[in-house]
Design a protein around this motif. Structure first.
Motif, PDB file in Angstrom:
ATOM      1  N   MET A 180      14.892 -68.461 -16.197  1.00 45.42           N
ATOM      2  CA  MET A 180      13.976 -68.130 -17.298  1.00 45.42           C
ATOM      3  C   MET A 180      12.639 -67.644 -16.758  1.00 45.42           C
ATOM      4  N   LYS A 181      12.138 -68.312 -15.679  1.00 46.47           N
ATOM      5  CA  LYS A 181      10.875 -67.938 -15.053  1.00 46.47           C
ATOM      6  C   LYS A 181      10.937 -66.515 -14.523  1.00 46.47           C
ATOM      7  N   TYR A 182      12.079 -66.151 -13.893  1.00 41.11           N
ATOM      8  CA  TYR A 182      12.209 -64.810 -13.342  1.00 41.11           C
ATOM      9  C   TYR A 182      12.255 -63.755 -14.437  1.00 41.11           C
ATOM     10  N   LEU A 183      12.889 -64.102 -15.570  1.00 49.32           N
ATOM     11  CA  LEU A 183      12.926 -63.148 -16.689  1.00 49.32           C
ATOM     12  C   LEU A 183      11.511 -62.841 -17.205  1.00 49.32           C
ATOM     13  N   ARG A 184      10.658 -63.901 -17.276  1.00 47.01           N
ATOM     14  CA  ARG A 184       9.277 -63.702 -17.753  1.00 47.01           C
ATOM     15  C   ARG A 184       8.514 -62.780 -16.814  1.00 47.01           C
ATOM     16  N   ILE A 185       8.698 -62.981 -15.501  1.00 49.60           N
ATOM     17  CA  ILE A 185       8.006 -62.131 -14.516  1.00 49.60           C
ATOM     18  C   ILE A 185       8.462 -60.690 -14.639  1.00 49.60           C
ATOM     19  N   LEU A 186       9.781 -60.484 -14.811  1.00 47.77           N
ATOM     20  CA  LEU A 186      10.297 -59.125 -14.950  1.00 47.77           C
ATOM     21  C   LEU A 186       9.750 -58.441 -16.218  1.00 47.77           C
ATOM     22  N   LEU A 187       9.615 -59.235 -17.301  1.00 46.05           N
ATOM     23  CA  LEU A 187       9.090 -58.671 -18.538  1.00 46.05           C
ATOM     24  C   LEU A 187       7.648 -58.207 -18.366  1.00 46.05           C
ATOM     25  N   ILE A 188       6.836 -59.042 -17.694  1.00 43.77           N
ATOM     26  CA  ILE A 188       5.431 -58.671 -17.464  1.00 43.77           C
ATOM     27  C   ILE A 188       5.335 -57.414 -16.622  1.00 43.77           C
ATOM     28  N   LEU A 189       6.170 -57.337 -15.555  1.00 37.40           N
ATOM     29  CA  LEU A 189       6.159 -56.139 -14.705  1.00 37.40           C
ATOM     30  C   LEU A 189       6.560 -54.899 -15.489  1.00 37.40           C
ATOM     31  N   PHE A 190       7.538 -55.079 -16.384  1.00 38.72           N
ATOM     32  CA  PHE A 190       8.013 -53.952 -17.176  1.00 38.72           C
ATOM     33  C   PHE A 190       6.893 -53.440 -18.105  1.00 38.72           C
ATOM     34  N   LEU A 191       6.176 -54.392 -18.734  1.00 41.29           N
ATOM     35  CA  LEU A 191       5.090 -53.993 -19.643  1.00 41.29           C
ATOM     36  C   LEU A 191       3.968 -53.284 -18.896  1.00 41.29           C
ATOM     37  N   LEU A 192       3.645 -53.783 -17.689  1.00 44.51           N
ATOM     38  CA  LEU A 192       2.606 -53.133 -16.893  1.00 44.51           C
ATOM     39  C   LEU A 192       3.013 -51.725 -16.501  1.00 44.51           C
ATOM     40  N   LEU A 193       4.263 -51.564 -16.122  1.00 41.80           N
ATOM     41  CA  LEU A 193       4.734 -50.234 -15.730  1.00 41.80           C
ATOM     42  C   LEU A 193       4.721 -49.274 -16.900  1.00 41.80           C
ATOM     43  N   CYS A 194       5.003 -49.799 -18.108  1.00 37.57           N
ATOM     44  CA  CYS A 194       4.970 -48.946 -19.297  1.00 37.57           C
ATOM     45  C   CYS A 194       3.550 -48.570 -19.681  1.00 37.57           C
ATOM     46  N   ALA A 195       2.646 -49.519 -19.481  1.00 38.96           N
ATOM     47  CA  ALA A 195       1.245 -49.288 -19.887  1.00 38.96           C
ATOM     48  C   ALA A 195       0.550 -48.326 -18.960  1.00 38.96           C
ATOM     49  N   PHE A 196       0.901 -48.319 -17.660  1.00 35.30           N
ATOM     50  CA  PHE A 196       0.175 -47.488 -16.696  1.00 35.30           C
ATOM     51  C   PHE A 196       0.314 -46.000 -16.986  1.00 35.30           C
ATOM     52  N   PRO A 197       1.487 -45.487 -17.228  1.00 35.98           N
ATOM     53  CA  PRO A 197       1.579 -44.056 -17.541  1.00 35.98           C
ATOM     54  C   PRO A 197       0.822 -43.705 -18.813  1.00 35.98           C
ATOM     55  N   LYS A 198       0.857 -44.665 -19.788  1.00 38.12           N
ATOM     56  CA  LYS A 198       0.154 -44.382 -21.025  1.00 38.12           C
ATOM     57  C   LYS A 198      -1.343 -44.252 -20.775  1.00 38.12           C
ATOM     58  N   ALA A 199      -1.913 -45.177 -19.983  1.00 33.99           N
ATOM     59  CA  ALA A 199      -3.341 -45.118 -19.652  1.00 33.99           C
ATOM     60  C   ALA A 199      -3.635 -43.878 -18.835  1.00 33.99           C
ATOM     61  N   ARG A 200      -2.758 -43.566 -17.913  1.00 35.77           N
ATOM     62  CA  ARG A 200      -2.948 -42.389 -17.052  1.00 35.77           C
ATOM     63  C   ARG A 200      -2.929 -41.117 -17.882  1.00 35.77           C
ATOM     64  N   ALA A 201      -2.131 -41.139 -18.979  1.00 35.52           N
ATOM     65  CA  ALA A 201      -1.981 -39.935 -19.791  1.00 35.52           C
ATOM     66  C   ALA A 201      -3.235 -39.605 -20.579  1.00 35.52           C
ATOM     67  N   GLN A 202      -4.188 -40.580 -20.679  1.00 36.64           N
ATOM     68  CA  GLN A 202      -5.433 -40.309 -21.395  1.00 36.64           C
ATOM     69  C   GLN A 202      -6.354 -39.412 -20.578  1.00 36.64           C
ATOM     70  N   ASN A 203      -6.175 -39.350 -19.263  1.00 36.55           N
ATOM     71  CA  ASN A 203      -6.994 -38.492 -18.409  1.00 36.55           C
ATOM     72  C   ASN A 203      -6.464 -37.071 -18.443  1.00 36.55           C
ATOM     73  N   ILE A 204      -7.371 -36.112 -18.162  1.00 36.12           N
ATOM     74  CA  ILE A 204      -6.881 -34.733 -18.087  1.00 36.12           C
ATOM     75  C   ILE A 204      -6.011 -34.590 -16.847  1.00 36.12           C
ATOM     76  N   SER A 205      -5.137 -33.620 -16.929  1.00 37.60           N
ATOM     77  CA  SER A 205      -4.263 -33.312 -15.789  1.00 37.60           C
ATOM     78  C   SER A 205      -4.604 -31.913 -15.313  1.00 37.60           C
ATOM     79  N   VAL A 206      -4.959 -31.768 -14.039  1.00 34.71           N
ATOM     80  CA  VAL A 206      -5.435 -30.497 -13.489  1.00 34.71           C
ATOM     81  C   VAL A 206      -4.353 -29.855 -12.650  1.00 34.71           C
ATOM     82  N   ASN A 207      -4.168 -28.542 -12.860  1.00 35.36           N
ATOM     83  CA  ASN A 207      -3.208 -27.768 -12.059  1.00 35.36           C
ATOM     84  C   ASN A 207      -3.978 -26.727 -11.266  1.00 35.36           C
TER      85      ASN A 207
END
Length: 782
Positions: free
Chosen positions: A1-28
């Motif tokens: 159960m403890k490992y499942l909680r850790i995996l869930l937190i990691l999953f949420l962080l990974l999902c949140a990072f691209p979303k936060a990153r997407a708020q910045n402009i992207s330069v080509n």
């Protein structure tokens, strides 16, 4: 159960990072100059490009121009960026620790930018430039400026520079900068757009801040959540210029660091915002303070050649849909009603359709009234002085939103607003019944021209009789005040139409020009007789001006001072003034020049002369009578301090005497010698003398010489025999009784038991039967 909680937190962080990153402009940065200009900046078939070039950071793989895409937190969804550092550094978030920026010593500035901004030695310039031909009459695009110089005190002193430079291709003319503040020629920069900057304390001391500059165009400071990596930025701004359709222009977009090469900047240009359109100028609306004046036609002119274009004109309906205006296909269209208008100009043989749009509003009609002014004439020549401003509210129907913009002698001058009448408050007409013109305007400068007829009054006020009054103050100098409204106005208005208003002036000219009106309570300035002028007005019109003589009569009869008289009790007295006056009125009812009175009091007489001026004299009659002496207070046996005080009653002014010949004002007499006196009081006002009162003043001798020479041989008190019974006891210095005497004794001879007493001091007591007691001492001398 403890490992499942850790995996869930990691999953949420990974999902949140691209979303936060997407708020910045992207330069080509891997994009060509042609792509930036043709595919990112411009999206119009009505603009032709050629000779596209770009330059910037010479460092490989660190290109300083690029395209970008952005999320919802940035004003532009896509576009191009020109920066003074590698373009990739523009991606957010803002990191203050790295804001000092990139310095590339081999990266040079731009001379055209230096010339346009009036600076020297710019560094690290990035340029995108090209030639273009627009098929319509204007171009514009949107941009914002961002900089790491938006921190500390830097905006007070430093700013990187950028410009959008345009000129006709191939010409030697100077560039025009389009990157300026609206409606100005001020370049946009960190020093021209910023809020208040506070003073900063550094190791070198305090560096002063500065006041805000064009703060409305500053969008704010950035933070760690900003989509771009710059400390602050402007609001979205628009670069705009008119162009000539079909003419080739060169456009140079350039940004560069200042000489420090620190704290880099960038300009972001909205993708697809570079458009060519038909420009009719700003909307003609009340909000823009430029609506079309009522009754005027407004021509929308595309300034395009009808041989090359096909035109369609549209007007938006109440449902917000454009409806084509039937039969209108010319390059211009005359607007006669309010609305939102659009034109589509299609270049024949191409897919280019240029569009122009404008909102047009019309002002309401300015209501006005032609009127006339009626003025008086002092010499019947039809020429007078008019105050044209009297018609100010009449011609504009009392509308406070409408302003008067001058008076003119001709309609053309009023329409062109030239040659205004310099002093409309005092205008002399040139001809009888002359017309002048008033120009009235609304707040938008729209105008109409009502006319004013200058007429001369033909009504006449009859000549007036003088208005007379008497000089009613103490100084009879012929100067006195008139209440003009109550003493003069009723006479003037007799027989005239109702509603006239009368004002008064010192001179006829003042009456005509209505200057220096006299106060209602007016004191003449010329003694005895002065002429003033009454102006009768019916509203703003002059009815007539008539002279009025003001006369002030003086009345200062001789010997008319107030008097004080004395009336003896039981007598009567005559009060009188001079004869020859028109009338007399005494306070007791008498009407002749004199009256007899038998009682004290205040009496007055008012006399009237032939001018009906009056003067009053007052008589104060004071009752007087002989005094009655009721008693006398005597202080005797005091040598030189003997006094006599007379007590009396009576209503009079008295003087007093001890012996009936010499009188004094004081009823108390001092240093009175011993003797018998008949005191009396006499009325100073001649009303008689009082009763007589017998007074005895006694004293004892201070020494005696009993040597039988016939002088002072006895010690005795003179006149004491006239007093009530008494006893005198004489003692030596040891208190031994030597002699007692009464009214039967003649005095003491200095003998005791048949023996002469020696020279010495002796004492006595005098005891009257009424209780009065006197003590003293005397000397016996041999």
């Amino acid at each position: 159960m403890k490992y499942l909680r850790i995996l869930l937190i990691l999953f949420l962080l990974l999902c949140a990072f691209p979303k936060a990153r997407a708020q910045n402009i992207s330069v080509n940065p891997n994009i060509t100059a042609a792509d930036l200009a043709q595919n990112i900046l411009i999206n119009s078939s009505c603009i032709n490009l050629e000779n596209i070039n770009a330059s910037g950071n010479p460092t490989p793989n660190d290109q300083s121009y690029a395209s970008f895409t952005a999320g919802a937190n940035f004003p532009f969804s896509s576009g191009l960026v020109l920066s003074t550092s590698p373009s990739k550094n523009a991606e957010g978030p803002y990191i203050q620790a790295d804001s000092k920026g990139t310095q590339v010593q081999s990266w040079n500035g731009d001379n055209d930018l230096d010339n346009a901004l009036g600076i020297n030695d710019s560094k690290q310039a990035t340029v995108l430039e090209f030639d273009f031909t627009a098929l319509t009459n204007s171009i514009s695009f949107n941009y914002l400026f961002a900089s790491n110089e938006y921190q500390s005190y830097y905006p007070c002193r430093f700013s990187d520079g950028f410009a959008f430079l345009i000129k006709e291709a191939g010409s030697s003319e100077d560039y025009k900068n389009l990157a300026v503040l609206p409606n100005s020629t001020t370049p946009v920069s960190a020093t021209t757009v910023h809020p208040r900057i506070n003073s900063v304390t550094t190791a070198q001391g305090v560096i002063q801040g500065c006041d805000p500059q064009n703060e409305t165009y500053f969008n704010g400071y950035n933070s760690a959540s900003s989509p771009i990596n710059y400390a602050g930025q402007t609001t979205v701004m628009n670069a705009y210029t008119d162009v000539i359709p079909g003419k080739k222009y060169h456009l140079k977009l350039v940004i560069a660091d200042d000489a420090t090469r620190q704290y880099n900047s960038a300009v972001f240009i909205e993708g697809g915002s570079f458009v060519s359109k038909i420009n009719f100028g700003e909307d003609r609306t009340a909000a823009n303070n430029n609506p079309i004046c009522y009754g005027e036609n407004f021509v929308l002119d595309t300034k395009l050649n009808p041989a090359d274009y096909n035109f369609k004109w549209f007007k938006k309906d109440s449902s917000n849909n454009y409806n084509q205006i039937a039969g209108e296909s010319d390059p211009d269209y005359t607007v006669t009603s309010a609305g939102i208008y659009k034109v589509e100009a299609a270049i024949k043989g191409t897919t280019c359709i240029s569009v122009g749009e404008i909102t047009v509003e019309f002002t309401p009609e300015i209501a006005s009234t032609n009127t006339s002014l009626l003025q008086c004439d002092d010499n019947t020549d039809g020429i007078s002085i008019f105050n044209l401003t009297k018609a100010a509210n009449i011609v504009k129907n009392n509308n406070t939103q409408i302003t008067n913009q001058g008076y003119y002698e001709t309609l053309v001058d009023a329409q062109t607003k030239t040659n205004p009448i310099i002093n409309p408050q005092s205008y002399t007409n040139k001809t009888p019944n002359q017309l002048v013109f008033a120009r009235i305007e609304n707040s938008y400068g729209c105008y109409t021209v009502p006319q004013i007829t200058l007429n001369i009054s033909s009504t006449i006020i009859p000549d007036q009789s003088p208005i007379a009054t008497c000089d009613g103050d103490e100084i009879q100098d012929g100067l006195y005040q008139f209440n003009l409204s109550s003493e003069v106005t009723p006479q003037i208005l007799t027989g005239l139409p109702t509603g006239l208003v009368i004002n008064y002036y010192l001179t006829a000219d003042n009456a005509i020009t209505e200057t220096n009106a006299l106060p209602n309570i007016f004191k003449n300035t010329i003694p005895n007789s002065q002429t003033i002028y009454a102006r009768a007005a019916n509203g703003s019109d002059c009815y007539d001006i008539v002279p009025i003589e003001l006369v002030v009569h003086t009345f200062d009869p001789a010997n008319f001072e107030d008097e004080i008289l004395y009336l003896c009790k039981g007598d009567e007295i005559t009060l009188s003034v001079a004869t020859g006056f028109k009338s007399y009125t005494w306070s007791n009812g008498e009407t002749t020049n004199s009256t007899r009175v038998t009682s004290a009091g205040n009496y007055s007489v008012q006399v009237t002369n032939s001018n009906d001026c009056q003067k009053t004299k007052t008589f104060k009659v004071i009752l007087s009578e002989p005094a009655v002496i009721t008693g006398v207070e005597v202080k005797d046996f005091s040598g030189v301090d003997n006094t006599v005080s007379i007590q009396y009653t009576g209503a009079g002014n008295y003087e007093f005497s001890l012996e009936g010949s010499v009188f004094q004002d004081n009823p108390t007499f001092t240093q009175v010698n011993p003797g018998i006196y008949n005191v009396a009081a006499r009325d100073k006002n001649g009303c008689g003398i009082s009763n007589s009162f017998l007074v005895y003043v006694l004293d004892y001798p201070r020494f005696f010489t009993p040597n039988e020479d016939g002088f002072n041989d006895l010690w005795t008190i003179k006149n004491i025999d006239q007093m009530p019974d008494y006893t005198i006891s004489i003692f030596d210095r040891y208190g031994k009784l030597l002699k007692q005497m009464n009214q039967n004794n003649t005095g003491w001879n200095g003998i005791f038991n048949g023996q002469q007493l020696p020279a010495d001091d002796y004492w006595f007591t005098l005891q009257f039967i009424n209780g009065k007691n006197v003590k003293g001492h005397f000397s016996l001398k041999r």
